[in-house]
Scaffold this motif. Structure first.
Motif, PDB file in Angstrom:
ATOM      1  N   MET A 145      30.067  49.851  29.161  1.00 58.77           N
ATOM      2  CA  MET A 145      30.790  48.874  29.711  1.00 58.77           C
ATOM      3  C   MET A 145      30.358  48.889  31.557  1.00 58.77           C
ATOM      4  N   ILE A 146      30.108  47.602  31.882  1.00 61.39           N
ATOM      5  CA  ILE A 146      29.714  47.586  33.325  1.00 61.39           C
ATOM      6  C   ILE A 146      30.928  47.311  33.940  1.00 61.39           C
ATOM      7  N   LYS A 147      30.866  48.067  35.396  1.00 64.55           N
ATOM      8  CA  LYS A 147      32.099  47.886  36.347  1.00 64.55           C
ATOM      9  C   LYS A 147      31.781  46.832  37.269  1.00 64.55           C
ATOM     10  N   ILE A 148      32.495  45.772  37.475  1.00 63.05           N
ATOM     11  CA  ILE A 148      32.218  45.028  38.398  1.00 63.05           C
ATOM     12  C   ILE A 148      32.892  45.330  39.679  1.00 63.05           C
ATOM     13  N   PRO A 149      32.228  45.761  40.848  1.00 64.66           N
ATOM     14  CA  PRO A 149      32.810  46.191  42.031  1.00 64.66           C
ATOM     15  C   PRO A 149      33.861  45.117  42.428  1.00 64.66           C
ATOM     16  N   ILE A 150      34.934  45.658  43.137  1.00 63.53           N
ATOM     17  CA  ILE A 150      35.777  44.878  43.890  1.00 63.53           C
ATOM     18  C   ILE A 150      35.577  44.755  45.235  1.00 63.53           C
ATOM     19  N   LYS A 151      35.597  43.730  45.939  1.00 58.23           N
ATOM     20  CA  LYS A 151      34.941  43.665  47.178  1.00 58.23           C
ATOM     21  C   LYS A 151      36.322  43.811  48.196  1.00 58.23           C
ATOM     22  N   VAL A 152      36.415  44.983  48.798  1.00 57.34           N
ATOM     23  CA  VAL A 152      37.797  45.218  49.470  1.00 57.34           C
ATOM     24  C   VAL A 152      37.621  45.228  50.928  1.00 57.34           C
ATOM     25  N   LEU A 153      38.279  44.791  51.665  1.00 58.34           N
ATOM     26  CA  LEU A 153      38.412  44.873  53.183  1.00 58.34           C
ATOM     27  C   LEU A 153      39.577  45.707  53.482  1.00 58.34           C
ATOM     28  N   LEU A 154      39.408  46.762  54.250  1.00 62.57           N
ATOM     29  CA  LEU A 154      40.458  47.750  54.704  1.00 62.57           C
ATOM     30  C   LEU A 154      40.699  47.367  56.011  1.00 62.57           C
ATOM     31  N   VAL A 155      41.967  47.079  56.193  1.00 64.06           N
ATOM     32  CA  VAL A 155      42.316  46.999  57.551  1.00 64.06           C
ATOM     33  C   VAL A 155      43.392  47.976  58.170  1.00 64.06           C
ATOM     34  N   ASP A 156      43.111  48.792  59.226  1.00 61.85           N
ATOM     35  CA  ASP A 156      44.195  49.526  59.599  1.00 61.85           C
ATOM     36  C   ASP A 156      43.619  50.129  60.995  1.00 61.85           C
ATOM     37  N   ALA A 164      45.137  42.720  41.763  1.00 65.36           N
ATOM     38  CA  ALA A 164      44.839  41.656  42.522  1.00 65.36           C
ATOM     39  C   ALA A 164      43.621  41.064  42.482  1.00 65.36           C
ATOM     40  N   ARG A 165      42.595  41.728  42.057  1.00 65.61           N
ATOM     41  CA  ARG A 165      41.358  41.041  41.832  1.00 65.61           C
ATOM     42  C   ARG A 165      41.312  40.213  40.464  1.00 65.61           C
ATOM     43  N   ASN A 166      42.070  40.748  39.436  1.00 67.70           N
ATOM     44  CA  ASN A 166      42.354  39.902  38.440  1.00 67.70           C
ATOM     45  C   ASN A 166      43.254  38.498  38.538  1.00 67.70           C
ATOM     46  N   ARG A 167      44.168  38.770  39.463  1.00 68.91           N
ATOM     47  CA  ARG A 167      44.968  37.424  39.763  1.00 68.91           C
ATOM     48  C   ARG A 167      43.974  36.457  40.652  1.00 68.91           C
ATOM     49  N   LYS A 168      43.324  36.977  41.534  1.00 68.33           N
ATOM     50  CA  LYS A 168      42.234  36.126  42.279  1.00 68.33           C
ATOM     51  C   LYS A 168      41.156  35.266  41.062  1.00 68.33           C
ATOM     52  N   ASP A 169      40.691  36.082  40.474  1.00 65.04           N
ATOM     53  CA  ASP A 169      39.947  35.606  39.384  1.00 65.04           C
ATOM     54  C   ASP A 169      40.544  34.737  38.336  1.00 65.04           C
ATOM     55  N   GLU A 170      41.583  35.037  38.126  1.00 61.81           N
ATOM     56  CA  GLU A 170      42.377  34.058  37.230  1.00 61.81           C
ATOM     57  C   GLU A 170      42.678  32.460  37.807  1.00 61.81           C
ATOM     58  N   GLN A 171      42.977  32.678  39.050  1.00 58.44           N
ATOM     59  CA  GLN A 171      43.441  31.557  39.961  1.00 58.44           C
ATOM     60  C   GLN A 171      42.060  30.708  40.276  1.00 58.44           C
ATOM     61  N   GLU A 172      40.858  31.264  40.470  1.00 57.95           N
ATOM     62  CA  GLU A 172      39.600  30.769  40.631  1.00 57.95           C
ATOM     63  C   GLU A 172      39.187  29.982  39.270  1.00 57.95           C
ATOM     64  N   GLU A 173      39.456  30.678  38.114  1.00 59.10           N
ATOM     65  CA  GLU A 173      39.205  29.848  37.019  1.00 59.10           C
ATOM     66  C   GLU A 173      39.884  28.738  36.572  1.00 59.10           C
ATOM     67  N   ARG A 174      41.297  28.819  36.871  1.00 56.42           N
ATOM     68  CA  ARG A 174      42.249  27.710  36.665  1.00 56.42           C
ATOM     69  C   ARG A 174      41.725  26.458  37.638  1.00 56.42           C
ATOM     70  N   ILE A 175      40.971  26.690  38.896  1.00 59.17           N
ATOM     71  CA  ILE A 175      40.591  25.737  39.694  1.00 59.17           C
ATOM     72  C   ILE A 175      39.423  25.181  39.243  1.00 59.17           C
ATOM     73  N   ARG A 176      38.485  25.898  38.811  1.00 55.24           N
ATOM     74  CA  ARG A 176      37.354  25.565  38.208  1.00 55.24           C
ATOM     75  C   ARG A 176      37.672  24.507  36.983  1.00 55.24           C
ATOM     76  N   LYS A 177      38.471  24.991  35.967  1.00 55.92           N
ATOM     77  CA  LYS A 177      38.883  24.177  34.755  1.00 55.92           C
ATOM     78  C   LYS A 177      39.358  22.963  35.301  1.00 55.92           C
ATOM     79  N   ALA A 178      40.312  22.849  36.159  1.00 59.89           N
ATOM     80  CA  ALA A 178      40.982  21.763  36.839  1.00 59.89           C
ATOM     81  C   ALA A 178      39.834  20.637  37.412  1.00 59.89           C
ATOM     82  N   GLU A 179      38.940  21.260  38.172  1.00 59.10           N
ATOM     83  CA  GLU A 179      37.862  20.431  38.702  1.00 59.10           C
ATOM     84  C   GLU A 179      36.984  19.711  37.640  1.00 59.10           C
ATOM     85  N   ALA A 180      36.732  20.429  36.585  1.00 63.97           N
ATOM     86  CA  ALA A 180      35.971  20.037  35.503  1.00 63.97           C
ATOM     87  C   ALA A 180      36.800  18.744  34.872  1.00 63.97           C
TER      88      ALA A 180
END
Length: 146
Positions: free
Chosen positions: A1-12, A120-136
């Protein structure tokens, strides 16, 4: 299974903490950017595609809550995980009410951080998918193809 990296910004503002955490996350294949202030965080987000921001609450200058408000105003789909000391848990909860995905207590448990990053990444992906479907659907209605 291929792992898709999470693009993370660390701020501290604790540079050693950010570098050690960044190294550990890079070792498991995540894509990491690191900055040390809220202002640098917003500057990086304007130039870089990020999935999740891991944001310290207590920083000099622009603190984490102020930075969170700006992130959610400018980039509402980017998820934010707050990092806090034991004394500022109430602030972290307040941050979640402002749209943060979750919070972690310092020192953060690495496995717990990984679970929250994935969630967090999954929630972002799901929200983006809902937006794509609504736009379609909107496009189909406008073109009369229904």
């Amino acid at each position: 299974m291929i792992k898709i990296p999470i693009k993370v910004l660390l701020v501290d503002d604790e540079k050693d903490f950010v570098e050690m955490l960044g190294l550990r996350l890079k070792e498991i294949g995540e894509r990491i950017n690191m900055v040390h202030s809220g202002k640098d965080c917003l500057n990086t987000l304007s130039k870089t595609n990020i999935d999740v921001v891991v944001l310290d609450i207590k920083m000099p200058g622009m603190d984490g809550i102020e930075t969170l408000k700006e992130i959610k105003k400018r980039y509402p789909l980017i998820e934010v995980i707050l990092l806090t000391g034991h004394g500022s848990t109430e602030t972290a909860v307040a941050g979640m009410k402002l749209g943060a995905y979750d919070y972690l207590l310092k020192p953060a448990n690495f496995e717990e951080l990984l679970e929250k990053l994935e969630g967090a990444r999954n929630r972002k992906d799901e929200q983006e998918e809902r937006i794509r479907k609504a736009e379609a659907k909107l496009l189909i209605r406008r073109t009369g193809s229904i």
